[in-house]
Design a protein around this motif. Structure first.
Motif, PDB file in Angstrom:
ATOM      1  N   ASN A  23       0.946  -1.283   0.024  1.00  0.00           N
ATOM      2  CA  ASN A  23      -0.066  -0.170  -0.061  1.00  0.00           C
ATOM      3  C   ASN A  23       0.929   1.288  -0.028  1.00  0.00           C
ATOM      4  O   ASN A  23       0.474   2.386   0.299  1.00  0.00           O
ATOM      5  CB  ASN A  23      -0.930  -0.080   1.213  1.00  0.00           C
ATOM      6  CG  ASN A  23      -1.881  -1.290   1.154  1.00  0.00           C
ATOM      7  OD1 ASN A  23      -2.333  -1.429  -0.083  1.00  0.00           O
ATOM      8  ND2 ASN A  23      -2.085  -1.886   2.332  1.00  0.00           N
ATOM      9  N   GLU A  27       4.094   7.331  -5.486  1.00  0.00           N
ATOM     10  CA  GLU A  27       3.875   6.781  -6.881  1.00  0.00           C
ATOM     11  C   GLU A  27       4.834   7.324  -7.702  1.00  0.00           C
ATOM     12  O   GLU A  27       5.233   8.446  -7.703  1.00  0.00           O
ATOM     13  CB  GLU A  27       2.511   7.385  -7.494  1.00  0.00           C
ATOM     14  CG  GLU A  27       1.511   6.581  -6.641  1.00  0.00           C
ATOM     15  CD  GLU A  27       0.051   6.668  -7.598  1.00  0.00           C
ATOM     16  OE1 GLU A  27      -0.124   5.716  -8.349  1.00  0.00           O
ATOM     17  OE2 GLU A  27      -0.705   7.683  -7.138  1.00  0.00           O
ATOM     18  N   GLU A 230      -6.737  -3.480 -16.422  1.00  0.00           N
ATOM     19  CA  GLU A 230      -7.051  -2.748 -15.039  1.00  0.00           C
ATOM     20  C   GLU A 230      -6.767  -3.669 -13.720  1.00  0.00           C
ATOM     21  O   GLU A 230      -7.073  -3.167 -12.795  1.00  0.00           O
ATOM     22  CB  GLU A 230      -8.335  -2.324 -15.131  1.00  0.00           C
ATOM     23  CG  GLU A 230      -9.650  -3.462 -14.861  1.00  0.00           C
ATOM     24  CD  GLU A 230      -9.765  -4.251 -16.258  1.00  0.00           C
ATOM     25  OE1 GLU A 230      -9.078  -3.736 -17.267  1.00  0.00           O
ATOM     26  OE2 GLU A 230     -10.521  -5.113 -16.327  1.00  0.00           O
ATOM     27  N   GLY A 232      -3.558  -4.995 -12.615  1.00  0.00           N
ATOM     28  CA  GLY A 232      -2.714  -4.558 -11.914  1.00  0.00           C
ATOM     29  C   GLY A 232      -1.920  -5.983 -11.573  1.00  0.00           C
ATOM     30  O   GLY A 232      -2.265  -6.877 -11.493  1.00  0.00           O
ATOM     31  N   GLN A 235       5.145  -4.534 -10.518  1.00  0.00           N
ATOM     32  CA  GLN A 235       5.738  -3.786  -9.332  1.00  0.00           C
ATOM     33  C   GLN A 235       7.139  -3.394  -9.736  1.00  0.00           C
ATOM     34  O   GLN A 235       7.965  -4.199 -10.714  1.00  0.00           O
ATOM     35  CB  GLN A 235       6.153  -4.975  -8.323  1.00  0.00           C
ATOM     36  CG  GLN A 235       4.683  -5.416  -7.394  1.00  0.00           C
ATOM     37  CD  GLN A 235       4.801  -6.440  -6.427  1.00  0.00           C
ATOM     38  OE1 GLN A 235       5.898  -6.945  -6.185  1.00  0.00           O
ATOM     39  NE2 GLN A 235       3.871  -6.507  -5.674  1.00  0.00           N
ATOM     40  N   PRO A 246       3.853  -1.527  -6.206  1.00  0.00           N
ATOM     41  CA  PRO A 246       3.120  -1.521  -7.293  1.00  0.00           C
ATOM     42  C   PRO A 246       2.796  -0.364  -8.177  1.00  0.00           C
ATOM     43  O   PRO A 246       2.920   0.665  -7.699  1.00  0.00           O
ATOM     44  CB  PRO A 246       1.551  -2.087  -6.698  1.00  0.00           C
ATOM     45  CG  PRO A 246       1.578  -1.576  -5.258  1.00  0.00           C
ATOM     46  CD  PRO A 246       3.025  -1.268  -4.839  1.00  0.00           C
ATOM     47  N   ARG A 248       0.229   1.380 -10.043  1.00  0.00           N
ATOM     48  CA  ARG A 248      -1.231   1.356 -10.165  1.00  0.00           C
ATOM     49  C   ARG A 248      -1.655   1.510 -11.702  1.00  0.00           C
ATOM     50  O   ARG A 248      -0.980   2.518 -12.265  1.00  0.00           O
ATOM     51  CB  ARG A 248      -1.512   2.745  -9.574  1.00  0.00           C
ATOM     52  CG  ARG A 248      -3.238   2.991  -9.495  1.00  0.00           C
ATOM     53  CD  ARG A 248      -3.396   4.143  -8.670  1.00  0.00           C
ATOM     54  NE  ARG A 248      -2.861   5.530  -9.115  1.00  0.00           N
ATOM     55  CZ  ARG A 248      -3.402   6.614  -9.626  1.00  0.00           C
ATOM     56  NH1 ARG A 248      -4.571   6.358  -9.935  1.00  0.00           N
ATOM     57  NH2 ARG A 248      -2.693   7.382 -10.162  1.00  0.00           N
TER      58      ARG A 248
END
Ligand code: OGA
Ligand code: NI
Length: 349
Positions: A23, A27, A230, A232, A235, A246, A248
């Protein structure tokens, strides 16, 4: 718990839960390329791209000019192909002489990947060295392999590739400017470009804790442009501390990353980040990377104009085509030793 064939099992330190922050709020930058239409913003875009290449080796672009419909068309037609029985698919199977076509047993770092792929050269035919032997100057001419069905597969792929290649050169020019170099500094290296694009399908996996869609690796190209759906799973390893986190999925964006050649040309200023693909037990995932590769005869080495007494070359030069064919060997079978890597060309200090 279902059993997983041994060949897919990653060593504990490489599994999906190792050293990762699922999490992670931080980004990679998402850069809107429509800003290039505003003359006052161009320089900002160039420096944002430069910063991203240095800090992450990864960024995403939106409003990039590759039509979303072209990507969807490839995904739809290739799905029909991947759903065919294996005896049909292996009619266009890739082999040790010609890496184009269908493949389901790719290895990354000697562990098998949980995926099926289809590879297509941008230039058809493409010229590559006929052997890994540095003394052998022989060349081989290879052609794409197209399935008979679905009948519009070829057209869909060629349309997508045309758009992706155009964007790849636009990005290359922006990267060149970000280094303070002329816009077309790199163009001569691509006269017989070996670029190709790949369609990856990652089926649901019964043991996503043990296997990976693609094991950790750096791309061996100049830059990669990846379209992903979409679901995902991609990484990247952060340059500053190696922690995995990850990428996004951003609708209609393309993920751009720096490959080994650009890392060498910039003498490590720009970073080719390790990345991998985590799979899941319920949903299949598609991705389409376009790999921009130079001509086989290009000697890849740090650019003179970026070197100085304080910044001596960190790599010996290498012939791109020879590197490419050596790397390809390990895709087919498990080798006893790790195959050639870019670090093999590092200058020992
Ligand atoms: C690759 C790759 C990432 C993805 O094919 O080299 O890194 O998300 N793919 O499929
Ligand atoms: Ni990759």
């Amino acid at each position: 718990m279902e059993d997983l064939d041994q060949t897919f099992i990653q060593a504990p330190e490489h599994r999906a839960d190792s050293n990762s922050i699922p999490n992670q709020p931080e980004e990679i930058p998402v850069i809107d390329l429509s800003r290039l239409n505003d003359p006052e913003d161009i320089q900002n875009v160039i420096s944002e791209i430069g910063d991203a290449c240095e800090t992450w080796g990864f960024f995403q672009v939106i409003n990039h000019g590759v039509p979303c419909d072209a990507r969807k068309r490839v995904e739809e037609t290739v799905k029909i192909f991947f759903d065919l029985p294996m005896e049909e698919k292996i009619k266009v199977k890739r082999d040790e002489v010609n890496p184009a076509g269908y493949h389901d047993g790719e290895h990354t770092k000697n562990v098998r990947d949980w995926k099926e792929v289809f590879d297509i050269y941008f230039k058809d035919p493409m010229v590559m060295p006929s052997s890994t032997d540095p003394e052998d100057e022989g060349l081989r001419v290879v052609y794409n392999k197209w399935p008979q069905f679905p009948s519009d597969f070829r057209e869909a792929c060629q349309e997508y590739a045309g758009h992706a290649e155009k964007l790849a050169f636009r990005l290359l020019e922006l990267i060149s400017l970000s280094l303070g170099l002329p816009k077309e500094r790199f163009h001569d290296y691509f006269k017989e470009q070996m670029s190709f694009f790949r369609i990856n399908r990652y089926p649901p996996c019964p043991r996503p804790d043990l296997a990976l869609g693609v094991g950790h690796h750096k791309d061996a190209d100049v830059i990669s442009l990846l379209a992903q759906d979409e679901v995902g799973g991609l990484q990247i390893s952060r340059r500053s501390d190696g922690v995995w986190f990850p990428i996004r999925p951003v609708p209609n964006a393309l993920v751009i990353n720096i490959g080994n050649c650009m890392e060498v040309w910039t003498n490590d200023k720009y970073w080719s980040a390790e990345h991998r693909v985590v799979v899941n037990s319920t949903r299949e995932r598609y991705s389409i990377p376009f790999f921009l590769l130079p001509s086989h005869n290009v000697e890849v080495k740090p650019l003179e104009e970026l070197l100085s007494p304080e910044n001596p070359p960190r790599y010996k030069g290498y012939k791109y085509g020879k590197f490419y064919v050596s790397r390809n060997r390990s895709d087919f079978k498990k080798l006893e030793i790790q195959n050639i890597q870019i670090d093999d060309f590092k200058v020992v200090t």
